[in-house]
Motif scaffolding. Structure first.
Motif, PDB file in Angstrom:
ATOM      1  N   PHE A 307       0.819  -1.209   0.000  1.00  0.00           N
ATOM      2  CA  PHE A 307       0.000   0.000   0.000  1.00  0.00           C
ATOM      3  C   PHE A 307       0.855   1.262   0.000  1.00  0.00           C
ATOM      4  O   PHE A 307       0.424   2.298  -0.519  1.00  0.00           O
ATOM      5  CB  PHE A 307      -0.975  -0.024   1.177  1.00  0.00           C
ATOM      6  CG  PHE A 307      -2.239  -0.772   0.871  1.00  0.00           C
ATOM      7  CD1 PHE A 307      -3.405  -0.082   0.587  1.00  0.00           C
ATOM      8  CD2 PHE A 307      -2.262  -2.158   0.836  1.00  0.00           C
ATOM      9  CE1 PHE A 307      -4.578  -0.759   0.281  1.00  0.00           C
ATOM     10  CE2 PHE A 307      -3.422  -2.850   0.530  1.00  0.00           C
ATOM     11  CZ  PHE A 307      -4.591  -2.151   0.250  1.00  0.00           C
ATOM     12  N   ALA A 308       2.052   1.212   0.567  1.00  0.00           N
ATOM     13  CA  ALA A 308       2.940   2.367   0.489  1.00  0.00           C
ATOM     14  C   ALA A 308       3.329   2.632  -0.963  1.00  0.00           C
ATOM     15  O   ALA A 308       3.267   3.776  -1.448  1.00  0.00           O
ATOM     16  CB  ALA A 308       4.180   2.131   1.344  1.00  0.00           C
ATOM     17  N   LEU A 309       3.735   1.579  -1.654  1.00  0.00           N
ATOM     18  CA  LEU A 309       4.142   1.725  -3.044  1.00  0.00           C
ATOM     19  C   LEU A 309       2.946   2.057  -3.934  1.00  0.00           C
ATOM     20  O   LEU A 309       3.010   2.956  -4.777  1.00  0.00           O
ATOM     21  CB  LEU A 309       4.805   0.428  -3.520  1.00  0.00           C
ATOM     22  CG  LEU A 309       5.739   0.515  -4.726  1.00  0.00           C
ATOM     23  CD1 LEU A 309       6.935   1.389  -4.409  1.00  0.00           C
ATOM     24  CD2 LEU A 309       6.198  -0.877  -5.135  1.00  0.00           C
ATOM     25  N   GLY A 310       1.838   1.326  -3.737  1.00  0.00           N
ATOM     26  CA  GLY A 310       0.659   1.546  -4.565  1.00  0.00           C
ATOM     27  C   GLY A 310       0.084   2.940  -4.403  1.00  0.00           C
ATOM     28  O   GLY A 310      -0.251   3.604  -5.394  1.00  0.00           O
ATOM     29  N   SER A 311      -0.036   3.416  -3.161  1.00  0.00           N
ATOM     30  CA  SER A 311      -0.609   4.747  -2.951  1.00  0.00           C
ATOM     31  C   SER A 311       0.304   5.841  -3.499  1.00  0.00           C
ATOM     32  O   SER A 311      -0.167   6.871  -3.986  1.00  0.00           O
ATOM     33  CB  SER A 311      -0.878   4.981  -1.462  1.00  0.00           C
ATOM     34  OG  SER A 311       0.326   4.992  -0.708  1.00  0.00           O
TER      35      SER A 311
END
Length: 392
Positions: A307-311
């Motif tokens: 989620f860090a990378l995706g967001s």
């Protein structure tokens, strides 16, 4: 951050709960409506496809409406579709309500992303998006497990009614917390639809959409098939499936929150560090899935990294589509849901291979590898908040 952002996140929480809750309800739905579990599973595909088609379609339909009216309308349609779904005894009707709910969800998220970006200063878009997406991560922590428990105790219809009820405070929050904007202002000041769609010709926008979809595909490839890994590979009881899902949700909340403070000014740092770590994590999870402690620890870590990378990548979509103020959110939503739809489909093909239940984990590693191979040579193409180097 403005209070209005947290009110939008409340609606995203209700919608995120609905999107993911079917995993624990399909057997009950199949039995009650006299269909096979496989047929009931098409409800998940219906929602995903509705999200993909609905994001740009609903954004086009609502682009000349005031943001508050659009958001309120989408929430009310979402509420009505769940009330109808909870009341029906006909599977085709339930299927149709899932498509309608997905269209409303997609429209809401597309407009909400654009609205969230407009509520803050230009260099705070990443943090605003993190607050908005926290509704989804909290749904995986509390909403989905809570829905599963409610479905077990009172039946699947109770879960649908609960989601409908969650929409009421969300609707009130949108009505009272989002400033009204005259339609005339939107029409006179904004670019034409053709100009906004022309943004899709931008190589940098297409690149970050592709990378966002790839990372999200990796996330959902493993998330969708996590249960058999926990029970069969690791040998844990069924209760531990909920524990693993909650750990993944907690990790995703941590990842979104942390990335929200970096994705505006230092997206390159998130991508350069998070990308390789995410790949290593999926490979480690595939190799150590039979060890319960390692499995649970890595599930948390992968939730955070995914989620860090995706967001961060989705934030880049909003930056790169700055010339499409009413459509940018739909581009980001479509990228997310293309990944969410394709990841499980690709992973499902590996379940009958020699790697069995571990196939989705290896699939996630492969998808992240592809994303990194695409991103690295093109790292100077995607602009960050201050320079033209993303991975620099």
């Amino acid at each position: 951050m403005p209070l209005a952002l947290y009110l939008l996140a409340m609606a995203v929480f209700a919608m995120g709960t609905s999107e993911f809750m079917l995993a624990g309800l399909l057997p009950d739905i199949a039995s009650d409506l006299d269909v096979t579990v496989g047929t009931a599973g098409t409800l998940t595909s219906a929602f995903a496809m509705g999200m993909i088609v609905g994001a740009p379609l609903m954004a086009v339909l609502a682009r000349n409406w005031p943001a508050r009216s659009s958001l309120l309308g989408f929430v009310l349609v979402f509420l009505a579709s769940h009330a109808m779904g909870a009341a029906t005894s006909n599977f085709p009707v339930l299927f149709a309500t899932r498509v309608v709910a997905a269209l409303a969800n997609a429209g809401f998220l597309a407009v909400a992303m654009t609205t969230a970006a407009a509520l803050v200063l230009p260099d705070k878009r990443g943090r605003a998006l993190a607050v908005l997406l926290s509704g989804t991560t909290v749904a995986t922590i509390a909403g989905v497990p809570g829905g599963a428990v409610l479905g077990t105790l009172l039946g699947w219809r109770a879960t649908f009614w609960a989601v409908a009820a969650l929409c009421l405070p969300a609707a009130i929050g949108v009505l009272t917390g989002i400033p009204a904007r005259p339609v005339e202002a939107d029409e006179s000041e904004g670019p034409t639809l053709r100009a906004e769609l022309a943004q899709l010709k931008s190589p940098r926008l297409l690149l970050v959409m592709l990378l966002g979809a790839s990372v999200n595909a990796a996330t959902f490839a493993s998330f969708t098939f996590l249960a058999p890994v926990v029970t069969d590979t690791a040998g844990l009881g069924e209760l531990w499936v909920s524990v693993a899902l909650v750990l993944f949700g907690v990790g995703s909340f941590v990842g979104v929150t942390a990335a929200g403070r970096l994705s505006d000014q230092r997206p390159g740092l998130v991508l350069a560090v998070g990308g390789p770590l995410l790949l290593i994590g999926w490979l480690a999870l595939a190799l150590l899935a039979d060890k319960p402690v390692a499995l649970l620890a890595l599930v948390f870590a992968q939730g955070a990294l995914s989620f860090a990378l995706g967001s961060t990548l989705i934030t880049r979509v909003l930056y790169e589509a700055a010339g499409a103020p009413t459509m940018a959110g739909s581009y980001a939503t479509a990228a997310l849901n293309v990944g969410a739809a394709l990841g499980p489909l690709i992973a499902a093909t590996t379940l009958r291979s020699t790697v069995g239940d571990l196939g989705p984990l290896w699939t996630s590693g492969l998808l992240v590898t592809v994303a990194l191979l695409i991103a690295f040579p093109l790292r100077t193409v995607v602009a960050d908040g201050r320079s033209t180097e993303v991975l620099q």
